[in-house]
Scaffold this motif. Structure first.
Motif, PDB file in Angstrom:
ATOM      1  N   LEU B 306       0.847  -1.206   0.000  1.00 27.82           N
ATOM      2  CA  LEU B 306       0.000   0.000   0.000  1.00 27.82           C
ATOM      3  C   LEU B 306       0.880   1.253   0.000  1.00 27.82           C
ATOM      4  O   LEU B 306       0.581   2.236  -0.680  1.00 27.82           O
ATOM      5  CB  LEU B 306      -0.921   0.011   1.227  1.00 27.82           C
ATOM      6  CG  LEU B 306      -2.118  -0.942   1.199  1.00 27.82           C
ATOM      7  CD1 LEU B 306      -2.843  -0.910   2.546  1.00 27.82           C
ATOM      8  CD2 LEU B 306      -3.103  -0.589   0.083  1.00 27.82           C
ATOM      9  N   GLU B 323      -5.136   6.946  -1.487  1.00 33.53           N
ATOM     10  CA  GLU B 323      -4.178   5.845  -1.344  1.00 33.53           C
ATOM     11  C   GLU B 323      -3.113   6.169  -0.288  1.00 33.53           C
ATOM     12  O   GLU B 323      -2.631   5.274   0.407  1.00 33.53           O
ATOM     13  CB  GLU B 323      -3.527   5.527  -2.688  1.00 33.53           C
ATOM     14  CG  GLU B 323      -4.475   4.869  -3.688  1.00 33.53           C
ATOM     15  CD  GLU B 323      -5.451   5.837  -4.343  1.00 33.53           C
ATOM     16  OE1 GLU B 323      -5.296   7.072  -4.158  1.00 33.53           O
ATOM     17  OE2 GLU B 323      -6.379   5.375  -5.038  1.00 33.53           O
ATOM     18  N   MET B 326      -4.754   5.488   2.918  1.00 30.34           N
ATOM     19  CA  MET B 326      -4.868   4.038   3.133  1.00 30.34           C
ATOM     20  C   MET B 326      -3.550   3.470   3.655  1.00 30.34           C
ATOM     21  O   MET B 326      -3.528   2.661   4.583  1.00 30.34           O
ATOM     22  CB  MET B 326      -5.210   3.329   1.818  1.00 30.34           C
ATOM     23  CG  MET B 326      -6.660   3.459   1.390  1.00 30.34           C
ATOM     24  SD  MET B 326      -6.884   2.536  -0.164  1.00 30.34           S
ATOM     25  CE  MET B 326      -8.661   2.665  -0.359  1.00 30.34           C
ATOM     26  N   ALA B 329      -3.028   4.643   7.282  1.00 29.40           N
ATOM     27  CA  ALA B 329      -3.968   4.048   8.232  1.00 29.40           C
ATOM     28  C   ALA B 329      -3.649   2.571   8.453  1.00 29.40           C
ATOM     29  O   ALA B 329      -3.629   2.080   9.580  1.00 29.40           O
ATOM     30  CB  ALA B 329      -5.401   4.201   7.720  1.00 29.40           C
ATOM     31  N   TYR B 330      -3.385   1.878   7.363  1.00 26.67           N
ATOM     32  CA  TYR B 330      -3.132   0.438   7.466  1.00 26.67           C
ATOM     33  C   TYR B 330      -1.830   0.186   8.238  1.00 26.67           C
ATOM     34  O   TYR B 330      -1.781  -0.626   9.165  1.00 26.67           O
ATOM     35  CB  TYR B 330      -3.068  -0.192   6.072  1.00 26.67           C
ATOM     36  CG  TYR B 330      -3.109  -1.700   6.108  1.00 26.67           C
ATOM     37  CD1 TYR B 330      -4.312  -2.380   5.959  1.00 26.67           C
ATOM     38  CD2 TYR B 330      -1.958  -2.444   6.321  1.00 26.67           C
ATOM     39  CE1 TYR B 330      -4.366  -3.752   6.016  1.00 26.67           C
ATOM     40  CE2 TYR B 330      -1.995  -3.818   6.381  1.00 26.67           C
ATOM     41  CZ  TYR B 330      -3.198  -4.482   6.221  1.00 26.67           C
ATOM     42  OH  TYR B 330      -3.241  -5.846   6.295  1.00 26.67           O
ATOM     43  N   GLN B 376      -8.432   7.898  12.534  1.00 26.61           N
ATOM     44  CA  GLN B 376      -9.796   8.345  12.219  1.00 26.61           C
ATOM     45  C   GLN B 376      -9.784   9.373  11.086  1.00 26.61           C
ATOM     46  O   GLN B 376     -10.629   9.334  10.192  1.00 26.61           O
ATOM     47  CB  GLN B 376     -10.445   8.944  13.482  1.00 26.61           C
ATOM     48  CG  GLN B 376     -10.800   7.916  14.548  1.00 26.61           C
ATOM     49  CD  GLN B 376      -9.577   7.274  15.197  1.00 26.61           C
ATOM     50  OE1 GLN B 376      -8.546   7.909  15.407  1.00 26.61           O
ATOM     51  NE2 GLN B 376      -9.679   5.986  15.513  1.00 26.61           N
ATOM     52  N   ARG B 379      -9.379   7.674   7.793  1.00 25.61           N
ATOM     53  CA  ARG B 379     -10.627   7.068   7.312  1.00 25.61           C
ATOM     54  C   ARG B 379     -11.568   8.135   6.759  1.00 25.61           C
ATOM     55  O   ARG B 379     -12.295   7.903   5.801  1.00 25.61           O
ATOM     56  CB  ARG B 379     -11.282   6.266   8.441  1.00 25.61           C
ATOM     57  CG  ARG B 379     -10.657   4.879   8.581  1.00 25.61           C
ATOM     58  CD  ARG B 379     -10.949   4.220   9.916  1.00 25.61           C
ATOM     59  NE  ARG B 379     -10.312   2.912  10.000  1.00 25.61           N
ATOM     60  CZ  ARG B 379      -9.024   2.704  10.228  1.00 25.61           C
ATOM     61  NH1 ARG B 379      -8.196   3.720  10.391  1.00 25.61           N
ATOM     62  NH2 ARG B 379      -8.528   1.472  10.284  1.00 25.61           N
ATOM     63  N   LEU B 380     -11.524   9.302   7.384  1.00 19.62           N
ATOM     64  CA  LEU B 380     -12.344  10.409   6.899  1.00 19.62           C
ATOM     65  C   LEU B 380     -11.889  10.830   5.493  1.00 19.62           C
ATOM     66  O   LEU B 380     -12.708  11.049   4.596  1.00 19.62           O
ATOM     67  CB  LEU B 380     -12.229  11.581   7.878  1.00 19.62           C
ATOM     68  CG  LEU B 380     -13.306  12.646   7.835  1.00 19.62           C
ATOM     69  CD1 LEU B 380     -14.687  12.041   8.020  1.00 19.62           C
ATOM     70  CD2 LEU B 380     -13.041  13.700   8.925  1.00 19.62           C
ATOM     71  N   ILE B 382     -10.291   8.959   3.317  1.00 23.30           N
ATOM     72  CA  ILE B 382     -10.643   7.881   2.382  1.00 23.30           C
ATOM     73  C   ILE B 382     -12.126   7.980   2.027  1.00 23.30           C
ATOM     74  O   ILE B 382     -12.512   7.956   0.857  1.00 23.30           O
ATOM     75  CB  ILE B 382     -10.334   6.484   2.993  1.00 23.30           C
ATOM     76  CG1 ILE B 382      -8.833   6.326   3.250  1.00 23.30           C
ATOM     77  CG2 ILE B 382     -10.829   5.373   2.058  1.00 23.30           C
ATOM     78  CD1 ILE B 382      -8.483   5.139   4.140  1.00 23.30           C
ATOM     79  N   ALA B 383     -12.973   8.123   3.062  1.00 23.25           N
ATOM     80  CA  ALA B 383     -14.420   8.153   2.832  1.00 23.25           C
ATOM     81  C   ALA B 383     -14.809   9.357   1.966  1.00 23.25           C
ATOM     82  O   ALA B 383     -15.638   9.242   1.069  1.00 23.25           O
ATOM     83  CB  ALA B 383     -15.158   8.189   4.166  1.00 23.25           C
ATOM     84  N   LEU B 386     -13.995   8.565  -1.520  1.00 20.16           N
ATOM     85  CA  LEU B 386     -14.887   7.539  -2.080  1.00 20.16           C
ATOM     86  C   LEU B 386     -16.252   8.128  -2.423  1.00 20.16           C
ATOM     87  O   LEU B 386     -16.913   7.675  -3.354  1.00 20.16           O
ATOM     88  CB  LEU B 386     -15.086   6.392  -1.070  1.00 20.16           C
ATOM     89  CG  LEU B 386     -13.919   5.435  -0.853  1.00 20.16           C
ATOM     90  CD1 LEU B 386     -14.229   4.491   0.305  1.00 20.16           C
ATOM     91  CD2 LEU B 386     -13.633   4.628  -2.121  1.00 20.16           C
ATOM     92  N   PHE B 387     -16.662   9.138  -1.648  1.00 18.06           N
ATOM     93  CA  PHE B 387     -17.994   9.735  -1.848  1.00 18.06           C
ATOM     94  C   PHE B 387     -17.852  11.242  -2.038  1.00 18.06           C
ATOM     95  O   PHE B 387     -18.235  12.020  -1.163  1.00 18.06           O
ATOM     96  CB  PHE B 387     -18.894   9.418  -0.643  1.00 18.06           C
ATOM     97  CG  PHE B 387     -19.057   7.945  -0.390  1.00 18.06           C
ATOM     98  CD1 PHE B 387     -19.960   7.195  -1.139  1.00 18.06           C
ATOM     99  CD2 PHE B 387     -18.294   7.297   0.566  1.00 18.06           C
ATOM    100  CE1 PHE B 387     -20.103   5.835  -0.916  1.00 18.06           C
ATOM    101  CE2 PHE B 387     -18.422   5.931   0.789  1.00 18.06           C
ATOM    102  CZ  PHE B 387     -19.328   5.200   0.045  1.00 18.06           C
ATOM    103  N   ASP B 391     -21.492  15.158   1.632  1.00 17.68           N
ATOM    104  CA  ASP B 391     -20.830  15.917   2.682  1.00 17.68           C
ATOM    105  C   ASP B 391     -20.692  15.019   3.915  1.00 17.68           C
ATOM    106  O   ASP B 391     -21.682  14.689   4.550  1.00 17.68           O
ATOM    107  CB  ASP B 391     -21.668  17.165   2.979  1.00 17.68           C
ATOM    108  CG  ASP B 391     -21.019  18.011   4.072  1.00 17.68           C
ATOM    109  OD1 ASP B 391     -19.766  18.000   4.137  1.00 17.68           O
ATOM    110  OD2 ASP B 391     -21.747  18.644   4.839  1.00 17.68           O
ATOM    111  N   ILE B 392     -19.470  14.608   4.190  1.00 15.97           N
ATOM    112  CA  ILE B 392     -19.233  13.805   5.397  1.00 15.97           C
ATOM    113  C   ILE B 392     -18.541  14.715   6.402  1.00 15.97           C
ATOM    114  O   ILE B 392     -17.357  14.982   6.276  1.00 15.97           O
ATOM    115  CB  ILE B 392     -18.374  12.556   5.091  1.00 15.97           C
ATOM    116  CG1 ILE B 392     -19.000  11.751   3.947  1.00 15.97           C
ATOM    117  CG2 ILE B 392     -18.233  11.687   6.347  1.00 15.97           C
ATOM    118  CD1 ILE B 392     -18.188  10.542   3.513  1.00 15.97           C
ATOM    119  N   PRO B 393     -19.280  15.240   7.371  1.00 17.45           N
ATOM    120  CA  PRO B 393     -18.685  16.225   8.274  1.00 17.45           C
ATOM    121  C   PRO B 393     -17.656  15.573   9.205  1.00 17.45           C
ATOM    122  O   PRO B 393     -17.686  14.375   9.408  1.00 17.45           O
ATOM    123  CB  PRO B 393     -19.866  16.770   9.075  1.00 17.45           C
ATOM    124  CG  PRO B 393     -21.075  16.058   8.620  1.00 17.45           C
ATOM    125  CD  PRO B 393     -20.686  14.959   7.706  1.00 17.45           C
TER     126      PRO B 393
END
Lengths: 368, 393
Positions: B306, B323, B326, B329-330, B376, B379-380, B382-383, B386-387, B391-393
């Motif tokens: 990765l 990436e 990722m 995080a990994y 965390q 992951r935010l 990455i998310a 992905l989207f 809106d991912i607060p």
């Protein structure tokens, strides 16, 4: 030199496999699960693309493929449906093992029916790997073959043999103890098995947890006598290891495709589903689960590609075995977590058979 | 074409870094951790051996290969260095974390002016000052300010957790030119050591990476020339993008270091099972540990891939935020798992240098799940990639 991009040609083949997966596998998945079989039209379509005949043209094949390319194909097929992907790959492993491990005579005898342009698509192959006492690692293979005056005597078990019952070509992995000095285990080898033989019992595995679209069987060997020519190739050649590790690599790729199907499906659901006035994916509790899925899928896919690269480079048996088994172990574990989490993301809907997520979770669990 | 084999330059970078780690870092590791100090001879040895010889050689091979691969060569080396000692690896002379923003946001004149000081064969360091007592990943809430007064920027604020902050010759400091603009108002400034108003505060005491210098910096009407603003190409978001772009480049490096520590702990635990197993140790327990280590070995390989992929994308100028996160995080989670497993496996053994090193790595590991963005935050990131439309607060 390190590189993570497929070639243009591989990308084209991958797209072709993806379109077949979406047009012919995904729509038939439930029916195939119920019928434990695939429609012949699917095989006809696949045969026309050449994807199911990756052995030399002289036997009617479409030319050998690299393991990396075939991993890309297997992932796409499983993205369509894991059961049908294993149905296809499981069949393929029969002729592929003959090509990789068999003598020229054996190749001439067993491969042309699969390459036949009018009837080849009706042929099914099989490769018996796992046993009652273990999983898909080479160390778990114990089916014992002893040399006799006019052939070999086999004792042991096989399970989860895809197409084991109806196959036109049955190949089994075994251990051949020629000399006492080699210990009780013996060298890895492969035999072609006749359909009926005294002492051989073939039982269909009817009620499976998952992967029902890939019909499988259990073999029980009780003093089964095989002729000398049943042994594929020569003992000690690395062809058998290459066939076994290729199966492991493709199983890893199928696990990656399964996880990707679940990841994309639950992502689409989480984007649409509204709770408390917002799409559920906008909540970190959901978003983080999906982020984790994407990360671990990429990790397992890279491990699978690495094993496939080593296969294509013809690395030593020991390296191949380590890498292929690592890939399979990690990809299957990852797919089990991803499919389970996909249902969790979808909540109650994930549990219902209206959606394929529950099938994929059972499929991933059945890959052990 | 997908390929996992190392080229000549990549192999050379790995071999040289490994040699340096083995000969220059491991022997000092425990002592530097205890004293929280690094002998000056280490810096000179690194200056001579690493920057003078090995890295130059690998770069030369790299140029022969005609492919841009600085990021890959760097992560390959970082893994080995961190295998030696992650704290010492952060203290190697050079521009360090100051380099990415200068390279991505500096004009050619600024790059020459700021980076040339690292070429004189003397000991120089660089630092990146982003974190403040009130903000970490939420850079938009930054309170350090920069106000233009004639030909000078006047910087006021408080930064902390700055690696090499007290010894850095140049500090790239992020500050806001207008708080109302939020993250759009953030700009990177180059502050040279010794500038009046630049005050070095306390040096932190830490759980791990104790030999790595973590400093507090206070800017009290600190005046720097107007020309020290890294203005990029003058676009509106450049300052914020510089901060984020820096992270896209450094996260895989942090991931690589985590992989290096994880590998060190994994190898030590394997060796302990082979060489130091106490008499009467139950064989079933040993087999269980071996299984667990086998799994760990596979996870280390995945983490490395990765990291390599994220660095490869950076070299190819393919956007790699997702990436990079990722990989970080990994690897951050993995190094925790690897070192904790090694501690558990070797717990019954007598005190030995190997055990002390494992304990040190365990303490070092935790911060890899935190700095350059916590697990965390990764992951935010990455998310959100992905989207992109949600809106991912």
């Amino acid at each position: 030199m390190l590189d993570f991009a497929p070639t243009e040609e591989q990308e084209e083949i991958r797209k072709l496999a993806q379109s077949i997966a979406l047009d012919h596998l995904r729509p038939h998945a439930r029916k195939a699960e119920i019928e434990h079989d695939s429609p012949n039209e699917l095989w006809l379509t696949l045969a026309q693309t050449g994807l199911t005949t990756p052995f030399p043209e002289e036997y009617g094949g479409s030319g050998p493929l690299e393991a990396v390319t075939y991993s890309l194909i297997a992932e796409e097929l499983a993205y369509g449906d894991p059961g049908l992907a294993l149905h296809i790959v499981g069949s393929l492993m029969g002729p592929l093992t003959v090509w990789l491990a068999g003598s020229r005579e054996q190749q001439e005898r067993y491969l042309p029916p699969f390459g036949n342009s009018t009837s080849g698509y009706l042929q099914r192959g099989s490769l018996a790997f796992a046993e009652r006492t273990g999983g898909y690692t080479l160390a778990d293979i114990h089916l014992q073959a002893r040399r006799t005056s006019d052939g070999y005597l086999l004792n042991g078990t096989k399970r989860d043999v895809v197409h084991g019952q109806r196959a036109d070509l049955r190949v089994v992995l075994a251990r051949l103890a020629e000399h006492e000095s080699e210990g009780p285990e013996g060298k890895l080898c492969a035999f072609v098995l006749p359909g009926t033989q005294e002492g051989l019992s073939i039982q269909a595995e009817e009620e499976k947890l998952g992967l029902q679209a890939a019909p499988s069987a259990t073999y029980l060997f009780n003093q089964v006598q095989l002729p000398a020519e049943a042994l594929l190739g020569e003992t000690g050649s690395s062809g058998v290891v290459r066939a076994a590790t290729l199966y492991q690599i493709l199983r890893a790729a199928i696990a990656c495709g399964t996880a990707r199907a679940a990841f994309e499906y639950c992502s689409a659901y989480a984007r649409e589903r509204i709770a408390f006035g917002r799409p559920i994916v906008s909540y970190q509790g959901i978003a983080f689960i999906i982020a984790e899925m994407a990360m671990k899928l990429d990790a397992a896919r890279l491990l699978t590609w690495r094993a496939a690269c080593s296969w294509d480079r013809g690395e030593a048996d020991e390296t191949l075995i380590h890498e292929a088994e690592s890939a399979q172990r990690q990809a299957v574990k990852m797919a089990q977590a991803a499919t389970t989490d996909a249902i969790q993301v979808m909540g109650g809907a994930g549990f219902m058979q209206d959606h394929p997520a529950e099938m994929w979770m059972r499929d991933a669990a059945a890959m052990e | 074409m997908i390929d996992f084999s190392l080229s000549k330059a990549q192999q050379a970078a790995r071999d040289y870094a490994h040699q340096v780690a083995l000969e220059e870092m491991r022997p000092l590791s425990l002592e530097c951790d205890r004293t929280e100090e690094i002998p000056e001879s280490f810096f000179w040895n690194m200056q001579r051996r690493y920057w003078g010889g090995a890295a130059a050689q690998a770069r030369a091979y790299g140029q022969d290969e005609g492919v841009k691969q600085e990021n890959l060569l760097s992560v390959i080396s970082q893994e080995e260095m961190a295998w030696g000692d992650a704290a010492l690896a952060t203290a190697i002379p050079g521009p360090g974390l100051a380099a990415p923003p200068i390279l991505s946001q500096g004009t050619p004149e600024q790059q020459a002016r700021f980076l040339s000081i690292y070429m004189d064969g003397q000991l120089h360091w660089g630092a990146l000052a982003l974190t403040e007592p009130g903000i970490g990943s939420d850079v938009a809430g930054m309170s350090t300010t920069a106000v233009l007064d004639g030909d000078e920027w006047v910087i006021n604020g408080h930064k902390h957790y700055i690696t090499n902050g007290a010894r850095a010759d140049l500090i790239v400091t992020f500050a806001t030119i207008d708080k109302r603009l939020g993250r759009e108002g953030i700009r990177p400034f180059v502050v040279p050591k010794g500038t009046p108003g630049l005050i070095v505060g306390r040096i932190e005491k830490k759980m791990g990476l104790r030999a790595s210098q973590t400093a507090e910096l206070i800017f009290d009407n600190c005046r720097i020339p107007k020309e020290n603003l890294l203005a990029g190409r003058g676009e509106k978001k450049e300052g914020f993008k510089a901060a984020m772009g820096t992270l896209d480049a450094t996260r895989p490096m942090v991931g690589a270091m985590a992989v290096g520590i994880a590998r060190a702990a994994y190898e030590a635990a394997c060796e302990w099972l082979r060489e130091e197993l106490p008499a009467g140790y139950p064989p079933h327990k040993r087999r269980a540990w071996e299984e667990e280590l086998k799994e760990l070995g596979q996870e280390i390989e995945m983490a490395r891939f990765l990291v390599w992929r994220a660095a490869w994308m950076a070299d190819r100028r393919i956007p790699n935020s997702k990436e990079a996160s990722m990989s970080k995080a990994y690897a951050g989670a993995l190094v925790m798992k690897a070192t904790a497993t090694a501690v558990r496996i070797t717990a019954p053994g007598e005190e030995s240098e190997r055990k002390l090193l494992i304990q040190k790595w365990f303490r070092d590991a935790k911060v890899f799940d935190i700095f350059e963005g916590t697990a965390q935050i990764q992951r935010l990131v990455i998310a959100r990639r992905l989207f992109p439309n949600i809106d991912i607060p």
